[in-house]
Design a protein around this motif. Structure first.
Motif: not given
Length: 404
Positions: A177-198
């Motif tokens: 579960t932890f890695l699942h959410e980290i996966g979304h955040m990693t891809a988000c940061r990889k493409h330079g998109a803004s994101h919020g909290d986990m």
């Protein structure tokens, strides 16, 4: 002008302020449409005409100035002043609604655990895995390997021993579960998109983890799809590693099986999970659930289908399946686990009594009991919100009658 934006009202243009168009936002083009992403977390899809009007309003001091600029453009000369003011009022109301931060309504009682400024420390080790070629190569490879491994296990008469390996299963699911959410955040940061909290929250009555990646609406379709798949991607890699280590630690295969089951659940497109957002982005249809139900209602009210596009027919099919999947699932469980469903309340009562007396309960914890509990939880999560909504509506109607 866009006819559905017009309102049959008389508007005093002097009362309209264009200050609301100063709200911070970014604009991304995708084929023949534009995505407006606001700092408040809201996103709108507009066409070329709407974007042109928005730009004029942003650059104008008053509505009168904006109208004079607007009618100078080709094909706009015939637009009346009243129609222009009506459309402008509609847009102003839309923009003003974005002054407050937007919250996803399907998640309740959200608790932030990792602030957005600290996300980078957790995503940095995985960045190398998210180049486009590496991502899809490892995704397909791990998916095939894991499916083959699970298939081999069940061909060897593997039995699901849920509670004898409880600690292994729960630990594996927490890590996945932890890695699942980290996966979304990693891809988000990889493409330079803004994101919020986990953090964690509740979907109906289910505790779930979440990663605020609403900023991906500013990305192109292909990049959004990668972000949607990224949670499953890291889970698949984790399961592959677990299968390899199961040569030395055999009990870890139980975690593999349950993580794979959870992945399958995640990609079901009828829940607001990865499968839903993946399908929504794949067919380029925001608000997929609402649009599909609207398409189904429209279809049922008409006889001819010759003018319907393939996408519209797909929305009709999705709307139909999204309505019937739950009753079919409930009927299947009720038919195949009838005795367990009947005895479940008594078993739970016995478990509670044994726990108070500090007696062993492992012999009562069976896979069938787990299925029965899932059945009741899903049933309550669907029936209870509808019941509460009906009570609220009845109370509201009664209050209006009393006021009258």
């Amino acid at each position: 002008m866009t006819a559905n934006l017009l309102e049959d009202v008389s508007v005093d243009s002097s009362a309209l302020s264009l200050n609301c168009f100063a709200v911070e936002h970014s604009i991304t083009q995708e084929k023949d449409k534009w995505i407006l992403s606001f700092s408040t977390g809201r996103h709108f899809i507009v066409n070329d005409n709407a974007l042109s009007l928005l730009n004029i309003l942003k650059q104008s001091a008053t509505v009168d100035d904006a109208y004079q600029t607007f009618i100078l453009k080709k094909d706009n000369e015939a637009t009346s002043y009243d129609d222009f003011v009506s459309v402008t009022k509609h847009l102003i109301n839309k923009f003003k609604s974005n002054q407050n931060t937007y919250h996803q309504t399907y998640l309740k009682l959200k608790l932030s655990l990792i602030k957005k400024d600290n996300i980078k420390f957790f995503t940095a080790p995985f960045m190398a895995l998210f180049s486009l070629q590496t991502f899809y190569f490892l995704f397909i490879l791990s998916f095939v390997f894991n499916i083959f491994s699970v298939w081999e296990m069940f061909n060897k008469n593997f039995e699901i021993d849920l509670f004898s390996n409880f600690e292994v299963i729960v630990s594996g699911l927490f890590l996945a579960t932890f890695l699942h959410e980290i996966g979304h955040m990693t891809a988000c940061r990889k493409h330079g998109a803004s994101h919020g909290d986990m953090g964690v929250g509740f979907y109906f009555i289910f505790p779930v983890a979440y990663a605020d990646v609403t900023g991906i609406w500013a990305l192109t379709k292909g990049k959004r799809i990668q972000v949607n798949l990224s949670g499953i991607y890291l889970e698949l890699l984790l399961v592959s590693c677990f299968f390899v280590f199961s040569v030395f630690f055999p009990s870890i295969v139980y975690a593999c099986v349950f993580i794979m089951f959870r992945i399958i659940y995640t990609i079901i497109p009828f829940f607001r999970s990865d499968g839903y957002w993946l399908l929504s982005d794949f067919i380029s249809e925001p608000n997929l659930q609402k649009k599909s139900i609207d398409a189904l209602k429209s279809f049922l009210n008409k006889k001819e289908t010759s003018s319907y596009s393939k996408k519209y027919l797909f929305l009709i099919l999705y709307g139909f399946l999204s309505i019937i999947y739950f009753p079919v699932f409930i009927f299947y469980i009720a038919f195949n686990y009838t005795n367990t469903l009947i005895s479940t309340p008594y078993i739970i009562q016995d478990i509670i009594a044994r726990l108070f007396n500090k007696e062993d309960v492992l012999n009562l914890l069976t896979y069938e009991l787990f299925i029965a509990i899932v059945f009741y939880v899903l049933l309550i999560s669907k029936v209870l919100p509808a019941f509460i909504t009906k009570l609220k509506l009845r109370y509201k109607n009664n209050w209006k009658l009393n006021q009258w």
